[in-house]
Design an enzyme around this catalytic site. Structure first.
Site, PDB file in Angstrom:
ATOM      1  N   CYS A  42       0.838  -1.197   0.000  1.00 56.05           N
ATOM      2  CA  CYS A  42       0.000   0.000   0.000  1.00 56.05           C
ATOM      3  C   CYS A  42       0.880   1.257   0.000  1.00 56.05           C
ATOM      4  CB  CYS A  42      -0.902   0.003   1.230  1.00 56.05           C
ATOM      5  SG  CYS A  42      -2.068   1.394   1.259  1.00 56.05           S
ATOM      6  N   ASP A  44       0.402   3.793   1.686  1.00 57.25           N
ATOM      7  CA  ASP A  44       0.356   4.389   3.026  1.00 57.25           C
ATOM      8  C   ASP A  44       1.764   4.713   3.540  1.00 57.25           C
ATOM      9  OD1 ASP A  44       0.188   4.572   5.980  1.00 57.25           O
ATOM     10  OD2 ASP A  44      -1.904   3.984   5.667  1.00 57.25           O
ATOM     11  N   ARG A  46       2.936   4.913   6.308  1.00 62.28           N
ATOM     12  CA  ARG A  46       3.380   4.167   7.497  1.00 62.28           C
ATOM     13  C   ARG A  46       3.841   2.755   7.175  1.00 62.28           C
ATOM     14  NH1 ARG A  46      -2.278   5.062  10.330  1.00 62.28           N
ATOM     15  NH2 ARG A  46      -2.804   4.528   8.173  1.00 62.28           N
ATOM     16  N   HIS A  98      -2.091  -4.030   4.995  1.00 59.91           N
ATOM     17  CA  HIS A  98      -1.897  -3.620   6.388  1.00 59.91           C
ATOM     18  C   HIS A  98      -3.254  -3.405   7.040  1.00 59.91           C
ATOM     19  CE1 HIS A  98      -2.759   0.771   5.909  1.00 59.91           C
ATOM     20  NE2 HIS A  98      -2.471   0.499   4.658  1.00 59.91           N
ATOM     21  N   CYS A 101      -6.307  -0.240   6.856  1.00 59.95           N
ATOM     22  CA  CYS A 101      -6.028   0.422   5.574  1.00 59.95           C
ATOM     23  C   CYS A 101      -7.176   1.381   5.217  1.00 59.95           C
ATOM     24  CB  CYS A 101      -5.849  -0.627   4.486  1.00 59.95           C
ATOM     25  SG  CYS A 101      -5.473   0.079   2.858  1.00 59.95           S
TER      26      CYS A 101
HETATM   27 CO    CO Z   1      -3.491   1.219   3.026  1.00 58.36          CO
END
Ligand code: CO
Length: 224
Positions: A42, A44, A46, A98, A101
């Site tokens: 992803c 993302d 993080r 994750h 999400c």
């Molecule tokens: Co995500």
């Protein structure tokens, strides 16, 4: 004044810290890359691939998009896959979702977010397939997390359904496709144990016969 000077300063310190330990690191790396792994994860902020699995530059090839989705018409993802398998000859592909999400969460809702709603439609399809099981869970966070896991499983299969992966298996190239999920809360990575290493593990409608087998079939058809 240089814009974002702090990031360039960080970069200088980072490069120096590596050169202190491995003086030849960047020179050697500039000559070739030979990663064994392709990470599909992803976007993302993080969930940074290298850091999570403790790998240095040069060790992992990375493709990231919102909610780690593998769509069979996405030229970007397919090109990464093809280059990683045919040219770099990676041995392992990991689809890494994750928990929590935001893309998966948005796909379970009806709020309009713009263009990305078309992308998240792919996850709505997975939600629809497993709706009874997901909706039976009381807690919203746990519902999101179950769909995060189911999304990984679906995308592992999507990777394996491509001609790219199946052609690699047909020519005897060793390639394992894994499904993992990462916890932003504690930094832990979990194996969902859905590893696929050969076409026999796929639903038969998705299996693509090699060209040689295809010729045999068409010749048999002509004799009938
Ligand atoms: Co995500």
């Amino acid at each position: 004044m240089k814009l974002l000077g702090n990031l360039f300063e960080n970069n200088r310190l980072w490069a120096e810290s590596i050169k202190k330990i491995h003086p030849d690191f960047f020179r050697k790396l500039s000559e070739q890359q030979a990663p064994e792994y392709l990470w599909i994860g992803c976007s993302d902020s993080r969930v940074p691939a290298n850091e999570i699995v403790g790998l240095m530059p040069g060790e992992i090839f990375v493709h990231r998009n919102v909610a780690n989705v593998v769509v069979h018409t996405d030229m970007n993802c397919l090109s990464v896959l093809q280059y990683a398998i045919d040219v770099l000859k990676v041995k392992h592909i990991m689809v890494v979702g994750h928990y929590g999400c935001g893309g998966v969460r948005a796909a379970m809702r009806n709020q309009a977010l713009g263009l990305i709603d078309n992308w998240l439609r792919n996850i709505k399809d997975i939600y629809r397939q497993h709706r009874d099981k997901i909706d039976a869970i009381q807690d919203e966070e746990q519902r999101v997390n179950l769909l995060c896991e189911l999304n990984v499983v679906e995308q592992v299969n999507n990777v394996c359904h491509t001609t790219i992966v199946q052609d690699a298996w047909a020519r005897g190239q060793s390639l394992a496709v894994h499904g993992w999920i990462y916890s932003i809360r504690n930094g832990g990575l979990k194996d969902l144990n859905v590893c696929i290493t050969r076409p026999e593990q796929l639903d038969d409608i998705y299996r693509i016969e090699s060209e040689l087998q295809g010729e045999e079939v068409s010749r048999a058809d002509q004799q009938d």
